[in-house]
Motif scaffolding. Sequence first.
Motif, PDB file in Angstrom:
ATOM      1  N   SER A  43     -14.329   7.521  -0.096  1.00 32.61           N
ATOM      2  CA  SER A  43     -15.364   6.484   0.470  1.00 32.61           C
ATOM      3  C   SER A  43     -16.256   7.517   1.488  1.00 32.61           C
ATOM      4  O   SER A  43     -15.486   8.133   2.267  1.00 32.61           O
ATOM      5  CB  SER A  43     -14.575   5.446   1.380  1.00 32.61           C
ATOM      6  N   ILE A  44     -17.454   7.377   1.430  1.00 33.47           N
ATOM      7  CA  ILE A  44     -18.360   8.207   2.273  1.00 33.47           C
ATOM      8  C   ILE A  44     -19.414   7.213   3.111  1.00 33.47           C
ATOM      9  O   ILE A  44     -20.180   6.426   2.383  1.00 33.47           O
ATOM     10  CB  ILE A  44     -19.121   9.176   1.545  1.00 33.47           C
ATOM     11  N   GLY A  51       0.844  -1.294  -0.068  1.00 32.09           N
ATOM     12  CA  GLY A  51      -0.054   0.013   0.121  1.00 32.09           C
ATOM     13  C   GLY A  51       0.927   1.307   0.098  1.00 32.09           C
ATOM     14  O   GLY A  51       1.320   1.580   1.012  1.00 32.09           O
ATOM     15  N   VAL A  52       0.888   1.706  -1.145  1.00 31.41           N
ATOM     16  CA  VAL A  52       1.867   3.053  -1.196  1.00 31.41           C
ATOM     17  C   VAL A  52       1.037   4.376  -0.975  1.00 31.41           C
ATOM     18  O   VAL A  52       1.725   5.312  -0.940  1.00 31.41           O
ATOM     19  CB  VAL A  52       2.794   2.907  -2.705  1.00 31.41           C
ATOM     20  N   GLU A  53      -0.162   4.009  -0.971  1.00 29.71           N
ATOM     21  CA  GLU A  53      -1.155   5.353  -0.864  1.00 29.71           C
ATOM     22  C   GLU A  53      -2.169   4.911   0.119  1.00 29.71           C
ATOM     23  O   GLU A  53      -2.778   3.567  -0.118  1.00 29.71           O
ATOM     24  CB  GLU A  53      -1.597   5.947  -2.058  1.00 29.71           C
ATOM     25  N   ALA A  54      -2.619   5.631   0.864  1.00 31.51           N
ATOM     26  CA  ALA A  54      -3.844   5.263   1.611  1.00 31.51           C
ATOM     27  C   ALA A  54      -4.594   6.692   1.782  1.00 31.51           C
ATOM     28  O   ALA A  54      -4.391   7.794   1.716  1.00 31.51           O
ATOM     29  CB  ALA A  54      -3.491   4.919   3.161  1.00 31.51           C
ATOM     30  N   LYS A  55      -6.202   6.567   1.675  1.00 31.69           N
ATOM     31  CA  LYS A  55      -6.694   7.510   1.862  1.00 31.69           C
ATOM     32  C   LYS A  55      -6.641   8.400   3.135  1.00 31.69           C
ATOM     33  O   LYS A  55      -6.522   7.681   4.243  1.00 31.69           O
ATOM     34  CB  LYS A  55      -8.512   7.049   1.466  1.00 31.69           C
ATOM     35  N   GLY A  56      -7.157   9.594   3.257  1.00 30.60           N
ATOM     36  CA  GLY A  56      -7.249  10.321   4.436  1.00 30.60           C
ATOM     37  C   GLY A  56      -8.336  10.049   5.104  1.00 30.60           C
ATOM     38  O   GLY A  56      -9.279   9.528   4.654  1.00 30.60           O
ATOM     39  N   VAL A  57      -8.500  10.667   6.469  1.00 34.19           N
ATOM     40  CA  VAL A  57      -9.756  10.656   6.998  1.00 34.19           C
ATOM     41  C   VAL A  57     -10.330  11.898   7.562  1.00 34.19           C
ATOM     42  O   VAL A  57      -9.656  12.888   8.111  1.00 34.19           O
ATOM     43  CB  VAL A  57      -9.726   9.843   8.435  1.00 34.19           C
ATOM     44  N   LEU A  58     -11.602  12.195   7.216  1.00 36.28           N
ATOM     45  CA  LEU A  58     -12.411  13.359   7.809  1.00 36.28           C
ATOM     46  C   LEU A  58     -13.854  12.713   8.159  1.00 36.28           C
ATOM     47  O   LEU A  58     -14.571  12.613   7.425  1.00 36.28           O
ATOM     48  CB  LEU A  58     -12.654  14.343   6.572  1.00 36.28           C
ATOM     49  N   ALA A  59     -13.811  12.721   9.435  1.00 35.05           N
ATOM     50  CA  ALA A  59     -14.915  12.100  10.292  1.00 35.05           C
ATOM     51  C   ALA A  59     -15.698  13.537  10.948  1.00 35.05           C
ATOM     52  O   ALA A  59     -14.998  14.082  11.413  1.00 35.05           O
ATOM     53  CB  ALA A  59     -14.713  10.984  11.381  1.00 35.05           C
ATOM     54  N   MET A  60     -16.911  13.463  10.768  1.00 42.15           N
ATOM     55  CA  MET A  60     -17.505  14.725  11.246  1.00 42.15           C
ATOM     56  C   MET A  60     -18.934  14.316  11.590  1.00 42.15           C
ATOM     57  O   MET A  60     -19.536  13.415  11.486  1.00 42.15           O
ATOM     58  CB  MET A  60     -17.878  15.696   9.857  1.00 42.15           C
ATOM     59  N   ARG A  61     -19.288  15.274  12.841  1.00 44.79           N
ATOM     60  CA  ARG A  61     -20.684  15.402  13.414  1.00 44.79           C
ATOM     61  C   ARG A  61     -21.598  16.248  12.846  1.00 44.79           C
ATOM     62  O   ARG A  61     -21.180  17.306  12.740  1.00 44.79           O
ATOM     63  CB  ARG A  61     -20.614  15.139  14.852  1.00 44.79           C
ATOM     64  N   ARG A  91     -13.291   9.219   3.674  1.00 44.61           N
ATOM     65  CA  ARG A  91     -12.238   8.798   3.395  1.00 44.61           C
ATOM     66  C   ARG A  91     -11.702   9.315   2.082  1.00 44.61           C
ATOM     67  O   ARG A  91     -12.000   8.904   0.944  1.00 44.61           O
ATOM     68  CB  ARG A  91     -11.796   7.435   3.413  1.00 44.61           C
ATOM     69  N   TYR A  92     -11.040  10.672   2.082  1.00 43.36           N
ATOM     70  CA  TYR A  92     -10.800  11.311   0.918  1.00 43.36           C
ATOM     71  C   TYR A  92      -9.308  10.896   0.312  1.00 43.36           C
ATOM     72  O   TYR A  92      -8.776  10.388   0.846  1.00 43.36           O
ATOM     73  CB  TYR A  92     -10.741  12.873   1.418  1.00 43.36           C
TER      74      TYR A  92
END
Length: 365
Positions: A221-222, A164-174, A247-248
């Motif tokens: 991913s949403i 895995g040379v790349e992974a998505k970032g995380v933006l979790a929100m309420r 997951r951006y």
Amino acid sequence: MNPSQSDLLPLAKRLIAYETCDERSIHECAGFVEAWLEARDIEATREEVRGLPVVKAEVGPADAPTIVLEGHIDVVPAHAEQFEPRLAGDRLYGRGAYDMKGAIAAMMVVTAALRDSDRVRVRLGIVGDEESEEGEDRGCDRLVDSGFIGDFAITGEPTDLHIGVEAKGVLAMRLEVGGTAAHGATPWLGDNAVLNAIDVFRSIESLPFARQSSELFDRPSINLGRIWGGDALNKVPDRCVIDVDIRYLPGQDPDALLAAVRALPGVAATPLLVRPPATVDRDSPFVLGLREAAATFGEGEPMSVGRDGASDAVSFLRVGVPAVEFGPVGAGHHGPAEWVSVSSLEGYRQALESFLLALPERLGE
């Protein structure tokens, strides 16, 4: 067969049997890891982050090329029977088999096998909070900040023997969404906040960023992970709260994504967790060395995938240590039928060991 190799399957089963979705079991599992290492004359130390363990061990000389093998023993919640490891052909079923106790078992065996190496140093770091929603003071960040780093790091997340040379970032929100209360018998006189929240989630899925793609990812991913709404059966709810996990993609700006969500009418958005994407130089000698080892024991081009899930690799990348995700073959992580391939566990172990043993020569040491 090296005696340590025969430990692999029983070790994976033992790790799976710990119900490490609660703090007590996570500590018990960490204690077992320490005892297993120390029984093989490998000193293990432990510290805590927010009450959860961070276990460290290392073998090999301090002046040798240093590789960090990192993983997590915590898992997402599951039914009790999922912590009873079960073999069916080549598949070992159980919560954490694929994500990522099978990989941890292989990393432990490899660390033990290289205990007397004088040409490479292996540092094993195991955390208990990777599945946590906590944004600050995470276990892997603590590892890095304590100086437990090296020339290269491998996290054992599921990759099917690809790198895995790349992974998505995380933006979790309420998100808080409003409505208008009314009697449940006359819903047309109100404005249902729960239904409004579903509409908001569908609107997020339709925002321009959700249709973007990159080389290794066809889209972000949403996920709508949680929802709370309504306080009485016979009342139209006037407030609803939803937790959305985005997951951006590498190259996308989480601040811009948050602003786009906040621009939707009737929405108040608060970020819960933000983690950057992971991207590593594919021409790094460490990545190329791992690619060569992975190609021997896996199938296809080893660097052909990106990881949809978040990555502890970002903890190493933020201080300039190249890091990738690399794990065995399996499926079903976070689902009801999680499994790892037993034969791939052995291939994974061999790939790690081959990579480590060949590293000094590759680096000209």
